[in-house]
Write a protein that holds these residues in place. Structure first.
Motif, PDB file in Angstrom:
ATOM      1  N   GLU A  15      37.067  10.741  32.860  1.00  0.00           N
ATOM      2  CA  GLU A  15      37.721   9.581  32.939  1.00  0.00           C
ATOM      3  C   GLU A  15      37.042   8.405  33.386  1.00  0.00           C
ATOM      4  O   GLU A  15      36.798   7.209  32.903  1.00  0.00           O
ATOM      5  CB  GLU A  15      39.261   9.601  33.370  1.00  0.00           C
ATOM      6  N   LEU A  16      36.690   8.572  34.567  1.00  0.00           N
ATOM      7  CA  LEU A  16      35.716   7.449  35.266  1.00  0.00           C
ATOM      8  C   LEU A  16      34.542   7.131  34.653  1.00  0.00           C
ATOM      9  O   LEU A  16      34.306   5.828  34.348  1.00  0.00           O
ATOM     10  CB  LEU A  16      35.567   7.873  36.757  1.00  0.00           C
ATOM     11  N   ILE A  17      33.655   7.869  34.261  1.00  0.00           N
ATOM     12  CA  ILE A  17      32.645   7.788  33.352  1.00  0.00           C
ATOM     13  C   ILE A  17      33.027   6.990  31.893  1.00  0.00           C
ATOM     14  O   ILE A  17      32.287   5.997  31.657  1.00  0.00           O
ATOM     15  CB  ILE A  17      32.018   9.145  33.043  1.00  0.00           C
ATOM     16  N   ALA A  18      34.225   7.495  31.432  1.00  0.00           N
ATOM     17  CA  ALA A  18      34.614   6.691  30.227  1.00  0.00           C
ATOM     18  C   ALA A  18      34.870   5.258  30.408  1.00  0.00           C
ATOM     19  O   ALA A  18      34.483   4.424  29.569  1.00  0.00           O
ATOM     20  CB  ALA A  18      35.369   7.613  29.673  1.00  0.00           C
ATOM     21  N   LYS A  19      35.672   5.029  31.559  1.00  0.00           N
ATOM     22  CA  LYS A  19      35.967   3.790  32.000  1.00  0.00           C
ATOM     23  C   LYS A  19      34.827   2.776  32.229  1.00  0.00           C
ATOM     24  O   LYS A  19      34.769   1.718  31.748  1.00  0.00           O
ATOM     25  CB  LYS A  19      36.822   3.714  33.068  1.00  0.00           C
ATOM     26  N   ALA A  20      33.977   3.441  33.123  1.00  0.00           N
ATOM     27  CA  ALA A  20      32.883   2.656  33.324  1.00  0.00           C
ATOM     28  C   ALA A  20      32.071   2.260  32.279  1.00  0.00           C
ATOM     29  O   ALA A  20      31.320   0.907  32.113  1.00  0.00           O
ATOM     30  CB  ALA A  20      32.006   3.588  34.220  1.00  0.00           C
ATOM     31  N   GLN A  21      31.694   3.282  31.199  1.00  0.00           N
ATOM     32  CA  GLN A  21      30.853   2.879  30.148  1.00  0.00           C
ATOM     33  C   GLN A  21      31.558   1.745  29.314  1.00  0.00           C
ATOM     34  O   GLN A  21      30.769   0.830  28.660  1.00  0.00           O
ATOM     35  CB  GLN A  21      30.725   4.195  29.326  1.00  0.00           C
ATOM     36  N   SER A  22      32.841   1.747  29.313  1.00  0.00           N
ATOM     37  CA  SER A  22      33.678   0.860  28.320  1.00  0.00           C
ATOM     38  C   SER A  22      33.752  -0.474  29.119  1.00  0.00           C
ATOM     39  O   SER A  22      33.569  -1.701  28.132  1.00  0.00           O
ATOM     40  CB  SER A  22      35.093   1.232  28.514  1.00  0.00           C
ATOM     41  N   ARG A  23      33.797  -0.744  30.417  1.00  0.00           N
ATOM     42  CA  ARG A  23      33.593  -1.698  30.867  1.00  0.00           C
ATOM     43  C   ARG A  23      32.155  -2.347  30.767  1.00  0.00           C
ATOM     44  O   ARG A  23      31.899  -3.615  30.857  1.00  0.00           O
ATOM     45  CB  ARG A  23      33.835  -1.643  32.576  1.00  0.00           C
TER      46      ARG A  23
END
Length: 107
Positions: A15-23
């Protein structure tokens, strides 16, 4: 903001990776938008248009679906050809299985 990733579960880390990539994607879009605005302002300040500076968009050199010259020809039926692109035709695979070399089928 420091995140201790050693204490995160697999799901939390994903989830953290997905949020970071989105940002990261959002920041990239913002950067591009700011750059376009800056370029537009500079062009207008000089009394020019976008086409004056960059020219009209050049026509594409290749058309989608344009025919490609045949590279291989079926030795038993010369009407059947293959450009060497995409999936191999059945006659090509059958000829290889029968012992014909690729170089023998060159058009």
């Amino acid at each position: 903001m420091a995140v201790d990733i050693k204490n995160l579960s697999h799901t939390q880390l994903t989830e953290l990776i997905a949020k970071a990539q989105s940002r990261q994607g959002e920041l990239q879009k913002e950067k591009v938008t700011r750059l376009r605005e800056t370029i537009s302002e500079l062009i207008k300040a000089e009394g020019l248009t976008f086409d004056d500076v960059f020219g009209k968009s050049a026509p594409k050199s290749r058309r989608a679906g344009a025919a490609v010259a045949a590279k291989y020809r079926n030795p038993t039926d010369p009407e059947q050809t293959w450009s060497g692109r995409g999936k191999r035709p059945r006659w090509f695979n059958d000829a290889l299985k029968a012992g014909t070399k690729e170089s023998d089928m060159l058009a």
